[in-house]
Design an enzyme around this catalytic site. Structure first.
Site, short mmCIF file in Angstrom:
data_model
loop_
_atom_site.label_atom_id
_atom_site.label_comp_id
_atom_site.label_asym_id
_atom_site.label_seq_id
_atom_site.Cartn_x
_atom_site.Cartn_y
_atom_site.Cartn_z
N LEU A 47 0.81 -1.22 0.00
CA LEU A 47 0.00 0.00 0.00
C LEU A 47 0.84 1.27 0.00
CD1 LEU A 47 -2.76 -1.06 2.55
CD2 LEU A 47 -2.77 -1.27 0.05
N HIS A 51 -3.53 4.33 -2.48
CA HIS A 51 -4.55 3.46 -1.86
C HIS A 51 -5.25 4.21 -0.71
CE1 HIS A 51 -1.61 0.28 -3.40
NE2 HIS A 51 -2.73 -0.03 -4.01
N ASP A 165 -5.85 3.39 -12.97
CA ASP A 165 -6.15 2.24 -13.84
C ASP A 165 -7.44 2.57 -14.60
OD1 ASP A 165 -4.11 0.03 -12.94
OD2 ASP A 165 -4.80 1.03 -11.12
N SER A 201 2.54 0.47 -6.60
CA SER A 201 3.28 -0.54 -5.83
C SER A 201 4.52 -0.97 -6.61
CB SER A 201 2.38 -1.76 -5.60
OG SER A 201 1.16 -1.36 -5.04
#
Ligand code: AMP
Length: 294
Positions: A47, A51, A165, A201
């Site tokens: 994380l 996030h 995304d 990440s």
């Protein structure tokens, strides 16, 4: 567990960790009766503040926030990428507790994919044939496998996913439509490092030189954003592509598309809402990013 008090602030009760859908559901059923709105933030762990921004967005509208950590084997088209995906569960738990998340769902692979359970085929149409869909065959089927299981198992009222995304957001919205699920989808803006690199990440896998080079992605997106004008976007894309190459990137795609459905823009009319998207390798690390142009 951090129930909100009447003042809307969390008390100091600890986050609860569930590993099984049944246990989580038993607990949620009790709390649903108390009119809790459940916000859900699915992640693959490792994380970062991106996030955490999803968690904050959930906490702003839901009375209870569930975060999941599950590295979904079915969405990695490259087995090496799966093996090397960073895992830092202890640190993640600390971050989530600090962010006063109510529940962490931390299933094992066999909980999500019980032995003998079959995989569905989802009809994603055009969305699956372009950009990430084209360069990572099977990726979105894998995303749909895990998201359908998590959404059916958790039954959240609100779902929070990152604009980082971009295509995944469209895919999951389509999945929600296909499955006729009662969940409200929220797309949360991309969090960036102070120098512009989108938090990810995968950034932890970059060496110092690659980390410096990686800035070319956000720089190229900014370039497109400021220089795109009416007509053929190819010249602007050409310069942006060159910026990536100069920084040692191997580019999968660099594209400008309609943000509504990711259909390509052949000639921009100056008004159509557009998004610029990039996926490129710095060494072995594949990075993606995007920016809305208008
Ligand atoms: P991941 O753990 O990479 O699967 O990401 C979990 C969720 O966090 C997804 O909805 C991502 O789009 C979102 N996310 C990842 N990076 C960022 C970021 N830099 N800013 C905002 N959301 C992000």
């Amino acid at each position: 567990m951090g129930f909100r008090t009447d003042s809307g602030r969390h008390n100091t009760m600890k986050m609860i960790i569930f590993k099984k859908f049944d246990d989580l559901q038993t607990y949620l059923t009790k709390n649903r009766a108390k009119n809790h709105q459940i916000g859900f933030v699915p992640t693959m762990g490792a994380l970062h503040n991106g996030h955490i921004s999803l968690i904050r967005a959930s906490q702003a509208v839901a009375s209870m926030t569930i975060c999941s950590i599950f590295v979904n084997p079915y969405q990695f088209n490259d087995p090496k990428d799966y093996e090397k995906y960073p895992v830092s569960t202890e640190k993640d738990i600390e971050m989530l507790e600090k962010a006063t998340v109510d529940i962490l769902f931390l299933p094992e692979v066999k909980e999500i994919y019980p032995y003998g359970s079959s995989l569905e085929k989802y009809e994603l149409g055009y969305l699956e044939t372009i950009l990430e869909g084209r360069y990572r065959p099977g990726h979105y089927q894998g995303v749909c496998q895990v998201m359908s299981r998590l959404l059916k198992g958790i039954k959240p009222d609100q779902l929070f996913m990152g604009q980082k995304d971009f295509q995944q957001c469209l895919v999951v919205k389509e999945l929600i439509r296909l499955l006729d699920l009662r969940v409200e989808f929220h797309s949360v803006p991309t969090q960036r490092e102070p120098d512009g690199l989108a938090m990810s990440s995968r950034n932890s896998r970059l060496n110092p030189e690659q980390r410096k080079n990686a800035l070319a992605i956000s720089a190229a997106l900014q370039y497109i954003r400021y220089h795109l004008s009416k007509g053929d976007p190819a010249p602007v894309l050409g310069v942006a592509r060159q910026m990536l190459e100069t920084a040692g990137f191997k580019t999968d795609y660099i594209a400008i598309a309609k943000s509504r459905d990711l259909r390509p823009i052949i000639s921009w009319n100056g008004k159509e809402k557009a998004v610029a998207l990039i996926a490129a390798f710095q060494g072995e690390v594949r990075l993606i990013d995007n920016m809305l142009v208008n």
